[in-house]
Design a protein around this motif. Structure first.
Motif, PDB file in Angstrom:
ATOM      1  N   GLY A 544       0.810  -1.193   0.000  1.00  0.00           N
ATOM      2  CA  GLY A 544       0.000   0.000   0.000  1.00  0.00           C
ATOM      3  C   GLY A 544       0.846   1.247   0.000  1.00  0.00           C
ATOM      4  N   SER A 545       0.452   2.235  -0.807  1.00  0.00           N
ATOM      5  CA  SER A 545       1.099   3.534  -0.935  1.00  0.00           C
ATOM      6  C   SER A 545       2.436   3.479  -1.662  1.00  0.00           C
ATOM      7  CB  SER A 545       1.310   4.178   0.443  1.00  0.00           C
ATOM      8  OG  SER A 545       1.639   5.535   0.297  1.00  0.00           O
ATOM      9  N   CYS A 546       2.820   2.315  -2.163  1.00  0.00           N
ATOM     10  CA  CYS A 546       4.134   2.207  -2.802  1.00  0.00           C
ATOM     11  C   CYS A 546       4.055   1.847  -4.280  1.00  0.00           C
ATOM     12  CB  CYS A 546       4.997   1.194  -2.050  1.00  0.00           C
ATOM     13  SG  CYS A 546       5.447   1.815  -0.430  1.00  0.00           S
ATOM     14  N   THR A 547       2.912   1.405  -4.760  1.00  0.00           N
ATOM     15  CA  THR A 547       2.635   1.296  -6.186  1.00  0.00           C
ATOM     16  C   THR A 547       3.715   0.535  -6.941  1.00  0.00           C
ATOM     17  OG1 THR A 547       1.690   3.509  -5.934  1.00  0.00           O
ATOM     18  CG2 THR A 547       1.718   2.588  -8.141  1.00  0.00           C
ATOM     19  N   MET A 548       3.834  -0.753  -6.624  1.00  0.00           N
ATOM     20  CA  MET A 548       4.837  -1.583  -7.284  1.00  0.00           C
ATOM     21  C   MET A 548       4.242  -2.164  -8.561  1.00  0.00           C
ATOM     22  SD  MET A 548       7.537  -1.301  -5.421  1.00  0.00           S
ATOM     23  CE  MET A 548       8.536  -2.657  -5.995  1.00  0.00           C
ATOM     24  N   LYS A 549       4.144  -1.315  -9.577  1.00  0.00           N
ATOM     25  CA  LYS A 549       3.549  -1.735 -10.837  1.00  0.00           C
ATOM     26  C   LYS A 549       4.626  -2.146 -11.839  1.00  0.00           C
ATOM     27  CE  LYS A 549       1.573   2.286 -11.888  1.00  0.00           C
ATOM     28  NZ  LYS A 549       0.805   3.242 -12.737  1.00  0.00           N
ATOM     29  N   LEU A 550       4.193  -2.608 -12.986  1.00  0.00           N
ATOM     30  CA  LEU A 550       5.096  -3.040 -14.043  1.00  0.00           C
ATOM     31  C   LEU A 550       6.041  -1.916 -14.464  1.00  0.00           C
ATOM     32  CD1 LEU A 550       5.929  -5.033 -16.352  1.00  0.00           C
ATOM     33  CD2 LEU A 550       4.136  -3.954 -17.717  1.00  0.00           C
ATOM     34  N   ASN A 551       7.326  -2.223 -14.516  1.00  0.00           N
ATOM     35  CA  ASN A 551       8.324  -1.337 -15.129  1.00  0.00           C
ATOM     36  C   ASN A 551       8.719  -1.999 -16.443  1.00  0.00           C
ATOM     37  OD1 ASN A 551       9.537  -1.569 -11.884  1.00  0.00           O
ATOM     38  ND2 ASN A 551       8.356   0.173 -12.566  1.00  0.00           N
ATOM     39  N   ALA A 552       8.030  -1.623 -17.508  1.00  0.00           N
ATOM     40  CA  ALA A 552       8.112  -2.374 -18.750  1.00  0.00           C
ATOM     41  C   ALA A 552       9.486  -2.289 -19.401  1.00  0.00           C
ATOM     42  CB  ALA A 552       7.054  -1.862 -19.729  1.00  0.00           C
ATOM     43  N   THR A 553       9.856  -3.358 -20.081  1.00  0.00           N
ATOM     44  CA  THR A 553      11.157  -3.422 -20.741  1.00  0.00           C
ATOM     45  C   THR A 553      11.322  -2.312 -21.761  1.00  0.00           C
ATOM     46  OG1 THR A 553      11.128  -5.818 -20.440  1.00  0.00           O
ATOM     47  CG2 THR A 553      12.717  -4.927 -22.010  1.00  0.00           C
ATOM     48  N   ALA A 554      10.274  -2.034 -22.534  1.00  0.00           N
ATOM     49  CA  ALA A 554      10.364  -0.971 -23.543  1.00  0.00           C
ATOM     50  C   ALA A 554      10.641   0.382 -22.905  1.00  0.00           C
ATOM     51  CB  ALA A 554       9.065  -0.913 -24.356  1.00  0.00           C
ATOM     52  N   GLU A 555      10.143   0.587 -21.676  1.00  0.00           N
ATOM     53  CA  GLU A 555      10.422   1.836 -20.972  1.00  0.00           C
ATOM     54  C   GLU A 555      11.870   1.893 -20.496  1.00  0.00           C
ATOM     55  OE1 GLU A 555       5.902   1.712 -19.099  1.00  0.00           O
ATOM     56  OE2 GLU A 555       7.646   1.429 -17.804  1.00  0.00           O
ATOM     57  N   MET A 556      12.422   0.740 -20.138  1.00  0.00           N
ATOM     58  CA  MET A 556      13.751   0.702 -19.539  1.00  0.00           C
ATOM     59  C   MET A 556      14.876   0.743 -20.576  1.00  0.00           C
ATOM     60  SD  MET A 556      13.152   0.673 -16.330  1.00  0.00           S
ATOM     61  CE  MET A 556      14.808   0.320 -15.750  1.00  0.00           C
ATOM     62  N   VAL A 557      14.607   0.272 -21.780  1.00  0.00           N
ATOM     63  CA  VAL A 557      15.654   0.152 -22.798  1.00  0.00           C
ATOM     64  C   VAL A 557      16.432   1.452 -23.026  1.00  0.00           C
ATOM     65  CG1 VAL A 557      15.993  -0.116 -25.285  1.00  0.00           C
ATOM     66  CG2 VAL A 557      14.726  -1.856 -24.013  1.00  0.00           C
ATOM     67  N   PRO A 558      15.768   2.620 -23.128  1.00  0.00           N
ATOM     68  CA  PRO A 558      16.522   3.828 -23.513  1.00  0.00           C
ATOM     69  C   PRO A 558      17.498   4.357 -22.466  1.00  0.00           C
ATOM     70  CG  PRO A 558      14.176   4.056 -24.026  1.00  0.00           C
ATOM     71  CD  PRO A 558      14.315   2.856 -23.150  1.00  0.00           C
ATOM     72  N   ILE A 559      17.376   3.952 -21.204  1.00  0.00           N
ATOM     73  CA  ILE A 559      18.184   4.631 -20.188  1.00  0.00           C
ATOM     74  C   ILE A 559      19.683   4.337 -20.333  1.00  0.00           C
ATOM     75  CG2 ILE A 559      16.275   4.696 -18.552  1.00  0.00           C
ATOM     76  CD1 ILE A 559      17.742   2.551 -16.924  1.00  0.00           C
ATOM     77  N   THR A 560      20.028   3.264 -21.032  1.00  0.00           N
ATOM     78  CA  THR A 560      21.456   2.996 -21.243  1.00  0.00           C
ATOM     79  C   THR A 560      21.925   3.394 -22.640  1.00  0.00           C
ATOM     80  OG1 THR A 560      20.854   0.690 -21.697  1.00  0.00           O
ATOM     81  CG2 THR A 560      21.652   1.190 -19.495  1.00  0.00           C
ATOM     82  N   TRP A 561      21.090   4.070 -23.405  1.00  0.00           N
ATOM     83  CA  TRP A 561      21.558   4.647 -24.655  1.00  0.00           C
ATOM     84  C   TRP A 561      22.621   5.702 -24.339  1.00  0.00           C
ATOM     85  CZ3 TRP A 561      16.211   5.887 -27.366  1.00  0.00           C
ATOM     86  CH2 TRP A 561      15.630   4.681 -27.788  1.00  0.00           C
ATOM     87  N   PRO A 562      23.743   5.711 -25.062  1.00  0.00           N
ATOM     88  CA  PRO A 562      24.787   6.718 -24.790  1.00  0.00           C
ATOM     89  C   PRO A 562      24.275   8.152 -24.868  1.00  0.00           C
ATOM     90  CG  PRO A 562      25.609   5.021 -26.281  1.00  0.00           C
ATOM     91  CD  PRO A 562      24.132   4.779 -26.133  1.00  0.00           C
ATOM     92  N   GLU A 563      23.317   8.384 -25.756  1.00  0.00           N
ATOM     93  CA  GLU A 563      22.803   9.747 -25.928  1.00  0.00           C
ATOM     94  C   GLU A 563      22.115  10.278 -24.676  1.00  0.00           C
ATOM     95  OE1 GLU A 563      23.130   7.695 -29.841  1.00  0.00           O
ATOM     96  OE2 GLU A 563      22.191   7.198 -27.904  1.00  0.00           O
ATOM     97  N   PHE A 564      21.674   9.387 -23.808  1.00  0.00           N
ATOM     98  CA  PHE A 564      21.122   9.794 -22.518  1.00  0.00           C
ATOM     99  C   PHE A 564      22.122   9.575 -21.376  1.00  0.00           C
ATOM    100  CE2 PHE A 564      16.800   8.815 -24.473  1.00  0.00           C
ATOM    101  CZ  PHE A 564      16.464  10.155 -24.625  1.00  0.00           C
ATOM    102  N   GLY A 565      22.881   8.498 -21.441  1.00  0.00           N
ATOM    103  CA  GLY A 565      23.715   8.103 -20.313  1.00  0.00           C
ATOM    104  C   GLY A 565      25.057   8.796 -20.220  1.00  0.00           C
ATOM    105  N   GLN A 566      25.583   9.300 -21.331  1.00  0.00           N
ATOM    106  CA  GLN A 566      26.949   9.815 -21.324  1.00  0.00           C
ATOM    107  C   GLN A 566      27.019  11.330 -21.514  1.00  0.00           C
ATOM    108  OE1 GLN A 566      29.457   7.500 -23.957  1.00  0.00           O
ATOM    109  NE2 GLN A 566      28.682   5.558 -23.153  1.00  0.00           N
ATOM    110  N   ILE A 567      26.033  12.025 -20.961  1.00  0.00           N
ATOM    111  CA  ILE A 567      25.977  13.481 -21.052  1.00  0.00           C
ATOM    112  C   ILE A 567      26.280  14.077 -19.678  1.00  0.00           C
ATOM    113  CG2 ILE A 567      24.554  15.489 -21.603  1.00  0.00           C
ATOM    114  CD1 ILE A 567      24.950  13.825 -24.036  1.00  0.00           C
ATOM    115  N   HIS A 568      27.239  14.997 -19.624  1.00  0.00           N
ATOM    116  CA  HIS A 568      27.575  15.684 -18.372  1.00  0.00           C
ATOM    117  C   HIS A 568      26.457  16.661 -18.010  1.00  0.00           C
ATOM    118  CE1 HIS A 568      29.764  18.191 -15.483  1.00  0.00           C
ATOM    119  NE2 HIS A 568      30.705  17.258 -15.446  1.00  0.00           N
ATOM    120  N   PRO A 569      26.098  16.786 -16.709  1.00  0.00           N
ATOM    121  CA  PRO A 569      24.971  17.660 -16.348  1.00  0.00           C
ATOM    122  C   PRO A 569      25.189  19.123 -16.661  1.00  0.00           C
ATOM    123  CG  PRO A 569      26.150  16.907 -14.382  1.00  0.00           C
ATOM    124  CD  PRO A 569      26.662  16.098 -15.539  1.00  0.00           C
TER     125      PRO A 569
END
Length: 997
Positions: A544-569
């Protein structure tokens, strides 16, 4: 002066009945909504019928108060298929430019070992775990975090470390707060900070200090005379411009002045440099980002916080400790303040929901994989490249900053700066501009000899061969290799003895940091730990109150793309146009979903969102001259983070009662709002309520607060019950934080990462958080930064972008309705077995329900913990225990769980109720029974059996557990023993029994 909340720009249209069936659109083969939503259309109709309604729309009519319904569809596009969404996001990512960034500021490019990237960062067995509040089924993650704590204490030379914080700036602010609360001179409210600290860290510290009435003085540690009374200090080691200072004399003077000393240290540099604990520091903080965690445009990254045992009970965040289970076997669990901070509420000194567990796991595994020699080799190689570059630039006539350095050079370039920056751009290299005549170059793990040559060319304008760097005669050689991997060509670090880490200060001596250096061994270690943790890959996590729902593979795929992962803030905005488009899309979508005029994506946790929202309210009052408005009304049922956030924001908490139906006691609220009318700052309210119902009077509650000059802060923990059906801005909220790691599918990662953006009404937009290094962030009268990076944990925002883009307006609305349906279906199926503590009108709940277990304490001596641990035997993660009401469990199934899984859970709960009835009827022993001895391990199965119930009944209570059994790694853990015998670093390997070598 009374405040005024303007009417929403777009008035809510009259609520129309939601009686038409929710759309059951035909999707293409790669459609997402019908894959995200668990129950099939046929199952939905069957569950609706079980509840006595004709349609899902009719059920929503019976639950959602008519006065707050949205009355129209969200103005969002139709959902994209998975491949179409990935293609669209790929086009956005292509607008980012991945340059070589040598900007430093505490952020460095790094190499994530592929075995860790694939088997942790990209592995749902790790990223879908929940915070380890049920330690018997979280031993793997807890061991990884214990490794993290050991890594930090070993390298910093301090006695105890927590299991991570949000970022370096937050950790430094927490150090200031600890120093303030522990100060020996109670009247002193001044904190001294070195001007050599990273500027974003300084800004976060100033933001945190302001509402607490702390004065921050910034200066040069070489000039401060300690004539001004201070309670604490903050130093950077190495300094932001690269200089490595010997702070020992400064520390001695600070202690003589009764001030605590915090050192923000680069953890990798401490493999070569004297650790802060050995030159007298009381606290060490910093980031572990360069331990294999991608830059990600600023986050998420795990910060560290280490101190002395004296401050163990004041340590912010979470702490993993070693205890024992029923049979004396070593077992890990969260210790001390993890529970205490939550219980303390407005007396808490920090928020417990401020961890980066998944990133801490990555950093700890990076250390395990490389070992002490490997880390020292990486650090020394970086150092050698910096010395090589320094020698070449000196020979070319440039003036450098003070010696010695670790990885960063300060270069005085004079009127050559523009030409150098042009050549850098031609080589796609980013350098930090310190002032019109000075550049800073910070090297990292990815730098090669070719990169060094390119940098020399950039500065000099022509290629050249760098001069060799040799060790001076008699130069200390530091720590000799100890075991395993050999690095014969490792350069010798060039530091004076006073700064060099001495041979008497070994680190990472525990066998775990020496055993898993081959990929085969590392792979097996990761898998062995993963197998000890129950994640969404094994079963529903109905918290309850923590919403452990599906974290879909298609949603997760882009986070390790270099264009997102290798950019300095702090890369130039011209290089991050893809990120800017991503932010714009998300802000627009979230504004439409919530009804708010403005969104800030900066807060990198839900608790940080609470804090940011309250600071915005505080600043709104102050800009209107209402400095005296400091009272925050908070219902007794509120999340424990709510009062803690209010106190951190400089407010005084006044509790509001709840009535017997679990709603806010409006009479008590009115009394307290009238009593504090002149000083009322805000009401913090959760909607649907923390008790899991849609309160009918929410509009009246908001109006009441506005009448008395206050603002309404809505905790967005339960926003997943509103999306597409109602909007907080439309019924009176002024501020709301959104848990993207709940409602919008960013995974919990074992207790972090998270993202907690805030939405605000138009009159609060000018005060949205800003950033000193990026002018485009925040409102015109922005509060300071609440996190180190301008857009917080930017690299995981693509997850929520994908979720909204693929769901579309119809899918989001359907998901909300099914989440509410699933909760009511569970409540209906458990009717007659358990009492549902609170319901709304028509006897229905929102997206979660509270099961009252308190009667069993008297009838069978069975407590909430007994039921929770027995549920583990049935293969489920227990629901939320004893919150918001002691002796109850709160169940939230989410929309992602299929009817078959809901039925399996209900059958398990009904079976447990029958086990309780057996105790009540005297058929089972009241002290030695299935619930009291739960959870049962595989070791129990093969051990001598002297229990008054059968083995099979204990470990295989259902047919499905026989086919897919999840085994807890340990028996029930003795929490009190671990707190009485506090140990928060790795035990010898043989303490855990035989392991493979």
């Amino acid at each position: 002066m009374a405040s005024h909340t303007p009417k929403n720009e777009q008035p809510t249209p009259p609520a129309d009945p939601v009686t038409s069936p929710f759309p059951q659109t035909t999707f293409p083969e790669d459609a997402f909504a019908d894959r995200h939503i668990g129950p099939s259309p046929e199952d939905i109709q069957a569950m609706v019928a079980t509840l006595g309604y004709d349609s899902l729309g009719a059920l929503m009519d019976a639950i959602i108060p008519a006065g707050i319904r949205l009355g129209r569809s969200l103005a969002l596009a139709e959902g994209l298929g998975e491949q179409a969404a990935l293609k669209s996001l790929g086009a956005i990512a292509d607008q980012n430019q991945v340059w070589r960034s040598y900007l430093g500021l505490g952020y460095h490019n790094t190499i994530t070992p592929p075995v860790i990237q694939r088997n942790v960062l990209e592995n749902p067995g790790w990223y879908t775990q929940y915070t380890p509040y049920q330690p018997e089924i979280a031993q793997g993650r807890l061991e990884a975090l214990l490794n993290f704590q050991t890594l930090v204490t070993d390298l910093t030379g301090l006695e105890i470390a927590n299991a991570s914080l949000l970022d370096e700036g937050t950790a430094a602010a927490e150090a200031m707060t600890l120093s303030f609360n522990a100060r020996k001179q109670k009247g002193v409210k001044t904190f001294w900070v070195s001007a050599a600290c990273h500027p974003q860290t300084l800004e976060v510290v100033k933001t945190r200090a302001l509402p607490l009435g702390i004065e921050v003085i910034v200066g040069d540690h070489r000039e401060f005379d300690f004539q001004t009374p201070i309670f604490g200090t903050l130093l950077q080691y190495p300094a932001t411009d690269g200089a490595v200072y010997d702070y020992s004399e400064f520390v001695t003077q600070a202690h003589a002045a009764k001030a605590l000393v915090t050192v923000a240290a680069d953890l990798l540099s401490l493999t070569l440099l004297k650790p802060p604990g050995e030159f007298g520091a009381d606290i060490a903080v910093g980031s572990t980002q360069r331990f294999g965690v991608p830059l990600g445009y600023g986050g998420p990254h795990a910060a560290y916080f280490a101190t002395q045992n004296t401050f163990a009970r004041k340590l912010p965040g979470r702490l993993v400790g070693i205890s024992k289970d029923t049979y004396g076997k070593p077992a890990l669990r969260l210790a001390l303040q993890t529970r205490e901070q939550h219980i303390r509420r407005d007396a808490a000194t920090s928020n417990i929901c401020t961890a980066q567990v998944l990133l801490a796991v990555i950093a700890s595994m990076y250390a395990v994989y490389h070992g002490p020699e490997g880390l020292r080799h990486i650090a020394t190689r970086i150092h050698h490249h910096a010395l090589t570059l320094a020698a070449a630039l000196t020979e070319a006539g440039f003036s450098l900053g003070p010696d010695p350095i670790f990885d960063t050079l300060r270069v005085t370039v004079g009127d050559r700066q523009a030409a150098i920056l042009d050549r850098a751009a031609a080589h796609r290299i980013n350098l930090r501009v310190l002032d019109p005549e000075t550049l800073v170059v910070a090297l990292d793990e990815t730098v090669t000899e070719v990169d060094v040559q390119d940098l020399i060319t950039v500065f000099t304008g022509h290629p050249s061969t760098p001069p060799p760097v040799t060790r001076q005669q008699g130069q200390p050689q530091g720590i000799a290799p100890t075991k395993s991997l050999q690095y014969p060509n490792t350069p010798i670090p060039q530091y004076p003895t006073s700064l060099l880490r001495p041979p008497s200060s070994p680190y990472l001596t525990h066998p775990v940091f020496h055993r898993y250096h081959s990929e085969t061994e590392m792979l097996r270690y990761l898998h062995r730990l993963q197998a000890k943790d129950l994640s969404l890959t094994a079963a529903m996590i109905p918290l309850g109150s923590c919403t452990m729902k599906l974290n879909a593979t298609a949603e997760m795929v882009p986070i390790t793309w270099p264009e997102f992962g290798q950019i300095h803030p702090f890369a130039p905005l011209a290089q991050t146009q893809g990120y800017q488009r991503l932010f714009q899309d998300l802000e627009t979508w979230l504004a439409e979903i919530t009804g708010f005029a403005g969104i800030s994506l900066q807060p990198n946790a839900g608790a940080q969102g609470e804090y940011a929202g309250l600071l915005v309210i505080r600043e709104y009052h102050r800009q209107r001259g209402d400095h005296h408005r400091t009272i925050c009304l908070i219902p007794e049922s509120a999340h424990g983070t709510n009062p803690a956030s209010a106190v951190m924001a400089g407010m005084t908490v006044v509790a509001v009662k709840c009535d017997r139906d679990g709603n806010i006691d409006v009479a008590d609220l009115r009394t307290k709002a009238e009593k504090h009318a002149d000083t009322l700052a805000a009401l913090m309210v959760t909607y649907p309520s923390t008790h899991g119902v849609f309160e009918e009077g929410i509009r009246d509650i908001c109006d009441l607060i506005h009448t008395h000059g206050g603002q309404v802060y809505m905790d967005g923990a339960n926003m997943n019950a509103q999306v597409g059906l109602c909007r907080p801005a439309d019924f009176g909220a002024d501020v709301c934080h959104l848990n993207l790691h709940k409602t919008f599918c960013i995974p919990h990662g074992g207790g972090g990462p998270g993202v907690g953006p805030i939405g605000v009404q138009s009159h609060l937009q000018p005060f949205l958080p800003g950033h000193s290094l990026v002018a485009q962030v925040g409102g015109a009268q922005a509060i300071g930064s609440v996190t180190s990076a301008p857009w917080g944990s930017a690299s995981i925002l693509p997850i929520s972008w994908m979720y909204v883009a693929m769901m579309g307006a119809a899918g989001l609305k359907q998901a909300t309705a099914v989440a509410i349906l699933n909760a009511n279906y569970i409540a209906k199926r458990l009717e007659g077995h358990y009492d549902i503590l609170y319901t709304g009108k028509n006897g229905l709940v929102a997206h979660e329900c509270i099961l009252d277990l308190r009667p069993f304490k008297q009838s069978a001596q069975v407590g909430v913990e007994d039921v929770a641990k027995r549920l583990i035997d049935y293969g489920f993660h227990p629901p939320t225990m004893s919150w918001p009401v002691a002796g109850t469990i709160m169940v939230e199934p989410t929309e992602s769980e299929a009817k078959a899984e809901l039925d399996r859970f209900c059958e398990a709960m009904i079976a447990i109720r029958e086990e309780i009835r057996a105790i009540e009827a005297g058929r089972a022993d009241r002290d030695n029974n299935l619930l009291k001895r739960a959870p049962h391990t595989a070791e129990d199965l093969v051990s001598a059996w002297d229990r008054p119930y059968e083995r099979r009944q204990a470990v295989f209570p259902t047919a499905w557990t026989q086919n897919a059994k999840f085994w807890p790694a340990v028996n029930r853990i003795d929490q009190a023993y671990g707190d009485r015998n506090l140990q928060c670093a790795c035990l010898p390997m043989d303490a855990y029994g035989p392991v493979d070598s």
